[in-house]
Design an enzyme around this catalytic site. Structure first.
Site: not given
Length: 627
Positions: A190, A265-266, A286-289
């Site tokens: 990433k 985000s990934s 951090i929240g499902g990334s």
């Protein structure tokens, strides 16, 4: 509060002294303009003579305001020029790396005409490892095969930001790492993982032209295990979003449907691996990334317990935030690939390079266990009603698990509204969004992030007023807005941290009361239409909850959206029937044929048990399809 002072005029106090005139004008007034010292005319003259002084003040203020405005406009223009130049340079570097990668592939193909790249990229990770270990394939052939495939996929999906051509130099020394578990395996990373000599932009222009001075710990460990990091992948602007678009590199597309987002985000990792351009990737969550792009793109993604893998050398736009913990994670086409990656990373090298990581090696006996599991289960968390495809897929997996001899127990996460609004949102945005916005300075805001940043830019008092008036009609929206106000003091922050600890133990107590091994719950999906992720932060409750309590969590694809699911979606009302429910319906519309996944959870530090549960589901689904 300051008390109001009485208004005083020149007429009420008589003529101002000459010294006052000097202070106002900056120099003594000429004699003909000075006020007489006595007599009736003195009062009249003084009233007349002060007018030019007031006019002078007004003119000075106007001039100052104009000057400040001009300076601000000039500064804004200069910032936009600098941003455009930095963006242009970043794109040139990307294009040059693509060109050099293409040249390298062509040269290798000319020198090795008998190698079929498609056969190489068709192998599973375990098969590829075996052939590399046995010498049936060379690391050079594998790397160039994946560079070639990654070029094709990236041009179609816009998922890569830069090829790491130093990887070819690494091959010269790779024989010294032949005992590594990932010997010769090309790995994508990433964008925010530091790789020496390359930017970790986080999708923001302010972080461009700041090449890393050293590899991140994870990149160092990958290399020591024989892996070859060869390409960086795209992210959303600022990382705090589950789309994948930024003003530097643009929008990443979903390999299953080019009209859908890859998630984030990934998201670059998800798209590249699903498209076949990488066999193993490293992201952050951090929240499902990690889990959301895995779900959207039909691959597997795993978020371990935070602290199990080193984050040293991973860039962030909210570094220092401790309420909701970020973690590195991995993405692969199957669960065995995730397990192999974790085995490789959980080695002595990582503990040596980052002694803050606990020296806990991979527990193979837990991952290989076949004992029946006691599984907690919930289909609706009370925040966002799952899409019809999500619910159906979850029910089908529950039935397969029951038939396989596992015990299913109803489970309800405690006080989810409180956990999401008061702890998760308020924790990530403890500074009311200031850190994120500071990283976005001088940069245009990407469309995927505008809905979020617009709310962060509002004055706190306005957010609180909006929350108060919206609460009777739209409680979810009102509480989320209140959460973005962050904390008001250090004392408040400490209390918030304590509340997170208390809630985590409350969650564990509920888990222990039911004697659960693991939990099965919905995984967000199918992939959204463009432009909806920033409008639906509420839907991340299924994933962000497990960052808050720091439980291992993974996503496993299990089904695809059917026409019946699409028909049922037409009648979707959600849990509240509010604007977010209506928006969610629009986001997932048109998803026929897209993948849907389920989410697997275990207690902290039981990462291997979570992976074992994921593997169990993957195998049961495969067997069911083959019947």
């Amino acid at each position: 509060m300051m008390s109001h002072m009485p208004t005083v005029t020149c007429e009420s106090v008589g003529p101002p002294p000459e010294r006052s005139e000097e202070l106002v004008t900056g120099s003594p007034l000429p004699p003909r303009l000075r006020a007489p010292s006595s007599g009736v005319g003195a009062r009249q003259d003084s009233t007349v003579q002060v007018i030019p002084v007031h006019l002078s003040r007004a003119a000075m203020l106007a001039a100052a305001a104009c000057g400040i405005g001009a300076v601000l406009l000039l500064r804004g223009w200069m910032d936009s020029v600098r941003a455009a130049k930095k963006t242009r340079r970043a794109r040139i570097r990307r294009d040059e790396s693509f060109g050099l990668a293409e040249k390298a592939v062509k040269e290798f193909a000319e020198q090795n005409p008998g190698i079929d790249s498609n056969e190489v990229t068709a192998l599973s990770l375990n098969e590829l490892c075996k052939q590399l270990k046995d010498g049936e394939l060379s690391p050079h052939a594998v790397l160039h095969a994946y560079i070639e495939k990654a070029l094709q996929v990236s041009r179609r999906l816009n998922c890569s930001t830069e090829f790491l051509l130093e990887s070819r130099e690494q091959l010269r020394e790779i024989e010294t790492h032949q005992d590594g578990l990932l010997f010769g395996i090309p790995v994508s990373i990433k964008d925010n993982l530091n790789y020496k000599g390359h930017d970790s932009s986080c999708g923001v222009i302010s972080k461009l032209d700041q090449p890393a001075t050293a590899d991140s710990v994870l990149v160092q460990v990958l290399k020591r295990q024989g892996a070859v990091p060869f390409v960086k992948t795209n992210v959303p602007q600022g990382l705090l979003n589950y789309d994948c678009s930024n003003p530097i590199y643009g929008q990443t597309l979903n390999p299953c449907n080019l009209q859908k987002t890859s998630g984030g985000s990934s998201g670059g990792e998800g798209a590249l691996i699903a498209g076949g351009g990488s066999i193993l990737g490293i992201g952050t969550d951090i929240g499902g990334s990690v889990r959301i792009p895995a779900s959207f793109c039909e691959i597997c993604g795993f978020k371990p317990t935070s602290g199990r893998l080193s984050l040293r050398g991973c860039a962030s736009c909210v570094r220092g935030q401790k309420s909701v913990l970020s973690t590195a994670g991995c993405l692969a086409k199957d669960v065995d690939g995730l397990a192999l990656c974790m085995k490789a990373l959980l080695c002595e090298d990582m503990y040596f390079l980052d002694p803050t990581v606990p020296p806990v090696p991979f527990k193979e006996q837990v991952y290989s266990s076949t004992r029946p599991l006691r599984i907690g289960y919930y289909e609706n968390d009370g925040m966002t009603l799952p899409s019809p495809g999500m619910s159906r897929a979850l029910r089908e997996v529950r039935e397969l698990l029951e038939k396989a001899g596992h015990t299913i127990v109803p489970f309800t996460p405690p006080r989810l509204f409180y956990a999401m609004h008061e702890l998760t949102i308020r924790g990530i945005l403890a500074d009311a969004g200031v850190s994120l916005l500071s990283n976005l300075k001088g940069s245009p805001i990407d469309p995927c992030l505008k809905d979020q940043t617009n709310s962060y830019k509002l004055p706190l008092i306005f957010r609180k007023i909006c929350s108060f008036f919206l609460n009777p009609l739209y409680p979810r929206l009102a509480n989320a807005i209140q959460g973005t106000c962050g904390v008001s003091s250090v004392t408040d922050l400490w209390k918030q941290h304590a509340d997170v600890e208390d809630y985590t133990h409350e969650f564990i107590a509920e888990w222990r009361k039911l004697e659960l091994d693991v939990v099965l719950c919905p995984m967000l999906g199918p992939a959204y239409n463009f432009g909806f992720c920033g409008k639906l932060t509420c839907a991340s409750s299924y994933t962000a909850l497990y960052n808050l309590v720091n439980f291992p969590a993974g996503a496993v694809p299990v089904s695809t959206v059917t026409q019946e699911d699409e028909n049922e979606l037409k009648h979707y009302k959600g849990n509240f029937g509010d604007i977010w429910d209506k928006t969610f319906k629009k986001a997932v519309t048109g998803g026929q044929g897209l993948p849907v996944a389920v989410q697997c959870i275990s207690l902290p530090w039981q990462d291997e048990l979570c992976l074992r549960f994921m593997w169990e589901i993957e195998q049961l689904v495969k067997q069911h399809r083959n019947q």
